[in-house]
Motif scaffolding. Structure first.
Motif, mmCIF file in Angstrom:
data_model
loop_
_atom_site.group_PDB
_atom_site.id
_atom_site.type_symbol
_atom_site.label_atom_id
_atom_site.label_comp_id
_atom_site.label_asym_id
_atom_site.label_seq_id
_atom_site.Cartn_x
_atom_site.Cartn_y
_atom_site.Cartn_z
ATOM 1 N N THR A 39 -8.339 -4.136 -1.120
ATOM 2 C CA THR A 39 -8.019 -4.084 -2.399
ATOM 3 C C THR A 39 -6.943 -4.940 -2.817
ATOM 4 O OG1 THR A 39 -8.894 -1.961 -2.286
ATOM 5 C CG2 THR A 39 -7.275 -2.226 -4.000
ATOM 6 N N LYS B 70 -9.979 -5.261 11.764
ATOM 7 C CA LYS B 70 -9.641 -4.527 10.455
ATOM 8 C C LYS B 70 -10.922 -4.841 9.584
ATOM 9 C CE LYS B 70 -5.643 -2.968 9.571
ATOM 10 N NZ LYS B 70 -4.236 -2.883 8.916
ATOM 11 N N ARG C 131 2.751 -5.111 4.715
ATOM 12 C CA ARG C 131 3.212 -4.422 5.915
ATOM 13 C C ARG C 131 2.365 -5.393 7.388
ATOM 14 N NH1 ARG C 131 2.745 1.760 6.574
ATOM 15 N NH2 ARG C 131 0.697 1.449 6.871
ATOM 16 N N THR C 132 0.995 -5.495 7.267
ATOM 17 C CA THR C 132 0.312 -6.020 8.027
ATOM 18 C C THR C 132 -0.285 -7.381 7.287
ATOM 19 O OG1 THR C 132 -0.216 -4.013 9.255
ATOM 20 C CG2 THR C 132 -1.663 -5.612 9.982
HETATM 21 P P1 NA7 Z 1 -6.689 -0.667 3.305
HETATM 22 O O1 NA7 Z 1 -7.543 -1.510 4.025
HETATM 23 O O2 NA7 Z 1 -6.437 0.714 4.047
HETATM 24 O O3 NA7 Z 1 -5.467 -1.354 3.009
HETATM 25 C C1 NA7 Z 1 -4.249 -0.603 2.599
HETATM 26 C C2 NA7 Z 1 -3.052 -1.355 2.641
HETATM 27 O O4 NA7 Z 1 -1.952 -0.946 2.166
HETATM 28 C C3 NA7 Z 1 -2.887 -2.258 3.989
HETATM 29 O O5 NA7 Z 1 -2.265 -3.404 3.693
HETATM 30 C C4 NA7 Z 1 -1.921 -1.305 4.591
HETATM 31 O O6 NA7 Z 1 -0.987 -1.697 5.420
HETATM 32 C C5 NA7 Z 1 -0.931 -0.810 3.325
HETATM 33 N N1 NA7 Z 1 -0.090 0.325 3.410
HETATM 34 C C6 NA7 Z 1 -0.701 1.544 3.725
HETATM 35 N N2 NA7 Z 1 0.550 2.371 3.933
HETATM 36 C C7 NA7 Z 1 1.686 1.719 3.534
HETATM 37 C C8 NA7 Z 1 2.876 1.896 3.534
HETATM 38 N N3 NA7 Z 1 3.445 3.251 3.493
HETATM 39 N N4 NA7 Z 1 3.806 0.833 3.323
HETATM 40 C C9 NA7 Z 1 3.572 -0.441 2.912
HETATM 41 N N5 NA7 Z 1 2.093 -0.728 3.224
HETATM 42 C C10 NA7 Z 1 1.166 0.263 3.412
HETATM 43 O O7 NA7 Z 1 -7.206 -0.135 1.956
HETATM 44 P P2 NA7 Z 1 -8.116 -0.936 0.796
HETATM 45 O O8 NA7 Z 1 -8.158 -0.075 -0.430
HETATM 46 O O9 NA7 Z 1 -7.545 -2.372 0.802
HETATM 47 O O10 NA7 Z 1 -9.515 -1.066 1.469
HETATM 48 C C11 NA7 Z 1 -10.173 0.053 1.734
HETATM 49 C C12 NA7 Z 1 -11.576 -0.311 1.722
HETATM 50 O O11 NA7 Z 1 -12.099 -0.137 0.413
HETATM 51 C C13 NA7 Z 1 -11.851 -1.632 2.111
HETATM 52 O O12 NA7 Z 1 -11.979 -1.823 3.329
HETATM 53 C C14 NA7 Z 1 -13.241 -1.866 1.704
HETATM 54 O O13 NA7 Z 1 -14.262 -1.111 2.447
HETATM 55 C C15 NA7 Z 1 -13.468 -1.060 0.392
HETATM 56 P P3 NA7 Z 1 -1.238 -1.636 7.064
HETATM 57 O O14 NA7 Z 1 -2.511 -2.586 7.219
HETATM 58 O O15 NA7 Z 1 -1.787 -0.125 7.182
HETATM 59 O O16 NA7 Z 1 -0.189 -1.989 7.723
#
Ligand code: NA7
Length: 544
Positions: free
Chosen positions: A191, A330, A211-212
């Motif tokens: 997203t 991922k 974060r990642t």
């Molecule tokens: P994702 O793939 O779960 O990505 C969420 C992002 O938000 C990811 O980079 C996370 O980092 C980050 N994140 C989550 N919580 C935090 C906090 N507390 N602080 C900083 N960053 C954070 O969700 P998407 O909506 O992008 O995609 C979901 C699915 O929707 C996708 O795969 C498609 O199938 C359609 P992290 O990697 O956890 O370190």
């Protein structure tokens, strides 16, 4: 349960009016002849696409495969305009389907299910909505989707923020005006990678909090020309057979060659051509990319080099390319100008591994290093995936046992279709099924058809209750683990496939990684053997 309101009695109740719920309604009502209603929390149909209207939102599956295949006429009469459809076009398609099959008359919108309790005496599900409406149904089908429970991180101080904040999965339908604003985007999954370039073009300034770091391959979205559309219409049978026989439900085959079948030069040329072609097909360049770490490293390094070549500022490039997990372990994003966006003057990257967020202040986001003043925060932070949408309802099975209790250690299902102790509850694309590892509509059709056949079989055979046997669920859970462990997917330990993005969530690899075709064959075999692994009973539970 409230006792005041009158109860609507039905054969089947479906929760959710996205791809799953619409087709489930059509199958159970028009093919199996049941009385059915769909309850939908949103103000209209569309599921994921009703809620996810954030800037840049686009499907990662190619449009000619991101649709229903159950009707050749439907498939051939619909024309997609782009390689990857966005929410407005997908919603137009779903409305077309709903009208063509006269579905809307049996859908209640703005109706959120809050509780579903199994009534052992009556062998039915007693369902209550937020507004207090009551339903009872012999069969309850959850079509709530895998990614519909927004994960807003619990960062201290959010309530004190003086600007506006939004989660991408609950985007305001009227849109957000970024003009002249300082925007902070938290999250760089599929997203965030889609939204950042679009927000950057409108906002005064965009700060991306990463974060990642993530791999991403260009989507190469483009309008579809008439010759492609004609070919798609003519090739319906072949495309349908392809999506049903490939591991991920996409219309392309995974190459038979392994990474080290070719030399470095040829390998590079293969990656280069896949990069130019764009999309998820990159992952299909070699058969062993998600199976073998050394093989995977070659793809990972290719993408990291691309990032370093695209992004001009070396520190930003290094942070974006500092990816700690195998490629595609991922969910692999595809993008339009994501890395290029960091060459804009109004865009900055904050590496949260180096400076974690400490709190949100009235003025913005404060990391360990400094405060970033912001007018708007966009949380592209994903979802409480797969189990979240089910667990936020108060679902109780036999003996009043809650689903939350049954899943305390993680989801326990047979085939992702049923949970032991919850008779006649079916979960479309539930945990333990291929679901999010596939092109969703293909997995959805398979589940909806299986559920419809199962219910029809029960009715034809005088069976009142169908319930996954605990031993079958246990064996299936072990197999889901085995299938995941045969791939590199569990190596991304922070993945939402494992529930790792939600604090306190049990770490269990949730989707089935054994491939959709293999899974389909297994489900068909189970059905052919009289629903082996499911306990089929007649009469009241107390009498059996
Ligand atoms: P994702 O793939 O779960 O990505 C969420 C992002 O938000 C990811 O980079 C996370 O980092 C980050 N994140 C989550 N919580 C935090 C906090 N507390 N602080 C900083 N960053 C954070 O969700 P998407 O909506 O992008 O995609 C979901 C699915 O929707 C996708 O795969 C498609 O199938 C359609 P992290 O990697 O956890 O370190």
């Amino acid at each position: 349960m409230h006792q005041s309101n009158p109860v609507t009695a039905l054969d089947a109740l479906v929760i959710g009016a996205g791809f799953s719920g619409l087709y489930q309604l059509h199958c159970l009502r028009d093919r199996a002849g049941l009385s059915v209603k769909v309850l939908e929390a949103g103000g209209d149909l569309g599921g994921t696409w009703y809620w996810n209207r954030y800037p840049g939102a686009r499907c990662d599956s190619e449009s000619h495969s991101y649709c229903y295949f159950f009707s050749k006429a439907l498939y051939q009469e619909w024309e997609w305009s782009e390689r990857y459809p966005g929410p407005p076009e997908i919603l137009r398609y779903l409305h077309h389907v709903a009208e063509r099959f006269d579905l809307k008359r049996d859908i209640r919108f703005d109706t959120r299910v809050v509780a579903a309790h199994y009534d052992e005496d009556e062998n039915c599900w007693q369902v209550r909505t937020e507004a207090g409406d009551r339903y009872r149904a012999t069969y309850l089908v959850s079509a709530v989707g895998c990614l519909s429970s927004a994960n807003v991180p619990d960062i201290p101080g959010l309530e004190s923020f003086a600007g506006r904040w939004y989660h991408t999965g609950e985007w305001p339908h009227e849109g957000v005006d970024f003009r002249g604003k300082r925007v902070g985007q938290v999250g760089t999954g599929s997203t965030g990678i889609q939204s950042a370039p679009v927000i950057a073009r409108e906002a005064a300034h965009l700060t991306v909090f990463q974060r990642t770091a993530q791999y991403s391959v260009p989507a190469r979205n483009a309008p579809l020309d008439e010759s492609f559309r004609r070919r798609v219409r003519e090739d319906y049978d072949a495309i349908r057979d392809a999506v049903r026989s490939t591991p991920n439900g996409h219309p392309f085959r995974i190459a038979k060659r392994s990474v080290f079948d070719v030399d470095a030069k040829e390998r590079h040329a293969i990656y280069e051509s896949a990069w130019e072609k764009g999309g998820l097909q990159f992952r299909a360049s070699f058969r062993d990319l998600v199976l073998d770490r050394t093989a995977n490293d070659t793809a990972a390094e290719f993408i990291k080099q691309k990032i370093r070549a695209i992004v001009r500022d070396p520190r930003t490039a290094a942070a974006l390319a500092d990816i700690d997990h195998p490629y595609a372990a991922k969910r692999p994003p595809i993008d339009t100008d994501y890395f290029e966006t960091f060459n804009r003057d109004n865009v900055a990257l904050v590496d949260l591994r180096a400076e974690p967020i400490e709190r949100i202040t009235p003025a913005g986001i404060r990391t360990r290093a400094r405060e970033y003043p912001l007018d708007i925060i966009v949380f592209a932070t994903g979802f409480d995936a797969m189990t979240g949408p089910l667990l936020r309802m108060d679902i109780r099975g036999r003996g009043g046992r809650t689903l939350a209790e049954a899943w305390r250690e993680g989801p326990n299902t047979y085939l992702g279709l049923q949970v032991p102790g919850f008779p006649n509850l079916f979960t479309v694309t539930g945990p333990g099924s291929p679901s999010v590892l596939t092109n969703m509509p293909v997995a959805i059709e398979q589940h909806v058809e299986w559920i419809t056949d199962c219910i029809s079989w029960m009715r034809a055979n005088g069976v009142d209750r169908c319930e996954a046997a605990p031993e079958a669920a246990e064996r299936w859970g072990a197999h889901v683990n085995e299938a995941a462990n045969a791939t590199l997917l569990p190596l991304a330990t922070h993945s939402w496939y494992l529930g790792a993005n939600v604090p306190g969530k049990p770490r269990v690899f949730m989707p089935y990684a054994g491939g959709l075709a293999r899974y389909r064959a297994h489900c068909d075999d189970v059905a052919a053997k009289g629903y082996e692994g499911f306990v089929m009973c007649s009469g009241k539970p107390s009498a059996s």
